[in-house]
Design an enzyme around this catalytic site. Structure first.
Site, PDB file in Angstrom:
ATOM      1  N   HIS A  67      19.424  14.183 -17.731  1.00 39.43           N
ATOM      2  CA  HIS A  67      19.222  14.403 -19.161  1.00 39.43           C
ATOM      3  C   HIS A  67      20.509  14.154 -19.944  1.00 39.43           C
ATOM      4  O   HIS A  67      21.581  14.056 -19.373  1.00 39.43           O
ATOM      5  CB  HIS A  67      18.654  15.798 -19.457  1.00 39.43           C
ATOM      6  CG  HIS A  67      19.568  16.930 -19.125  1.00 39.43           C
ATOM      7  ND1 HIS A  67      19.781  17.382 -17.841  1.00 39.43           N
ATOM      8  CD2 HIS A  67      20.332  17.718 -19.923  1.00 39.43           C
ATOM      9  CE1 HIS A  67      20.624  18.398 -17.850  1.00 39.43           C
ATOM     10  NE2 HIS A  67      20.971  18.622 -19.112  1.00 39.43           N
ATOM     11  N   HIS A  69      22.700  15.302 -23.571  1.00 42.75           N
ATOM     12  CA  HIS A  69      22.922  16.217 -24.699  1.00 42.75           C
ATOM     13  C   HIS A  69      23.786  15.498 -25.724  1.00 42.75           C
ATOM     14  O   HIS A  69      24.813  14.927 -25.361  1.00 42.75           O
ATOM     15  CB  HIS A  69      23.710  17.462 -24.266  1.00 42.75           C
ATOM     16  CG  HIS A  69      22.951  18.440 -23.473  1.00 42.75           C
ATOM     17  ND1 HIS A  69      22.228  19.456 -24.051  1.00 42.75           N
ATOM     18  CD2 HIS A  69      22.803  18.580 -22.135  1.00 42.75           C
ATOM     19  CE1 HIS A  69      21.672  20.182 -23.093  1.00 42.75           C
ATOM     20  NE2 HIS A  69      22.005  19.662 -21.919  1.00 42.75           N
ATOM     21  N   TYR A 132      32.930  27.175 -51.604  1.00 45.43           N
ATOM     22  CA  TYR A 132      32.347  26.039 -52.323  1.00 45.43           C
ATOM     23  C   TYR A 132      32.129  26.392 -53.797  1.00 45.43           C
ATOM     24  O   TYR A 132      32.476  25.629 -54.682  1.00 45.43           O
ATOM     25  CB  TYR A 132      31.032  25.613 -51.676  1.00 45.43           C
ATOM     26  CG  TYR A 132      30.347  24.494 -52.427  1.00 45.43           C
ATOM     27  CD1 TYR A 132      30.798  23.185 -52.332  1.00 45.43           C
ATOM     28  CD2 TYR A 132      29.255  24.755 -53.250  1.00 45.43           C
ATOM     29  CE1 TYR A 132      30.182  22.166 -53.033  1.00 45.43           C
ATOM     30  CE2 TYR A 132      28.636  23.739 -53.962  1.00 45.43           C
ATOM     31  CZ  TYR A 132      29.104  22.444 -53.841  1.00 45.43           C
ATOM     32  OH  TYR A 132      28.500  21.438 -54.542  1.00 45.43           O
ATOM     33  N   GLN A 136      34.007  24.897 -57.312  1.00 49.08           N
ATOM     34  CA  GLN A 136      33.319  24.365 -58.490  1.00 49.08           C
ATOM     35  C   GLN A 136      33.911  24.947 -59.761  1.00 49.08           C
ATOM     36  O   GLN A 136      34.126  24.239 -60.735  1.00 49.08           O
ATOM     37  CB  GLN A 136      31.814  24.651 -58.420  1.00 49.08           C
ATOM     38  CG  GLN A 136      31.125  24.056 -57.206  1.00 49.08           C
ATOM     39  CD  GLN A 136      31.514  22.611 -56.966  1.00 49.08           C
ATOM     40  OE1 GLN A 136      31.295  21.758 -57.804  1.00 49.08           O
ATOM     41  NE2 GLN A 136      32.116  22.337 -55.824  1.00 49.08           N
TER      42      GLN A 136
END
Length: 142
Positions: A67, A69, A132, A136
């Site tokens: 597999h 990832h 954030y 602003q």
């Protein structure tokens, strides 16, 4: 791929600030142990190239014998289903071209199973949102 502070920072386009991380897992057809040695190394290299080619950032790629990832950051314009199918389709073509002997171990020339796993990886904390919002306000005041 980079220190933890670098990969945790917000990404941006002209109009969007984002941090969209996805964890994908998929298997070779019939979960055969074919991703070993040179095939595994080439698979990592191919996936890294495909990921950066579509504008995403690989954070971790692990190729196990049965597999794969992939953890990546992606702009929000790319749907996870598109990313998974694109990674699987393009990588299969390149891997089977480089290692044609694998065709004998998979049915109908299909390297990957049709299915995959995807999970979003959350990293947005209250501190990130607060920073954030504060950024602003500082832009408005300038």
């Amino acid at each position: 791929m980079g220190n933890s502070q670098t990969w945790l920072r917000l990404r941006s386009t002209r109009h969007v600030k984002y941090w969209c991380a996805y964890h994908f897992v998929w298997i070779p057809k019939y979960r055969r142990d074919i991703l070993i040695g040179d095939v595994a190394e080439y698979t990592k290299e191919v996936l890294r190239g495909i990921i950066t080619g579509i504008g995403c950032e690989p954070l971790a790629i692990e190729v196990m014998p049965d597999h794969v990832h992939v953890l990546l950051l992606c702009p929000p314009r790319l749907a996870p289903s598109y990313v998974a199918n694109y990674l699987k389709g393009k990588s299969a073509r390149l891997i089977l071209k480089r290692f044609p002997q694998l065709r004998a171990r998979v049915k109908y020339g299909k390297l990957w199973s049709r299915s995959y796993f995807v999970a979003t990886v959350g990293n947005v904390t209250a501190d990130i949102v607060k920073r954030y919002v504060e950024e602003q306000w500082s832009k408005v005041r300038e």
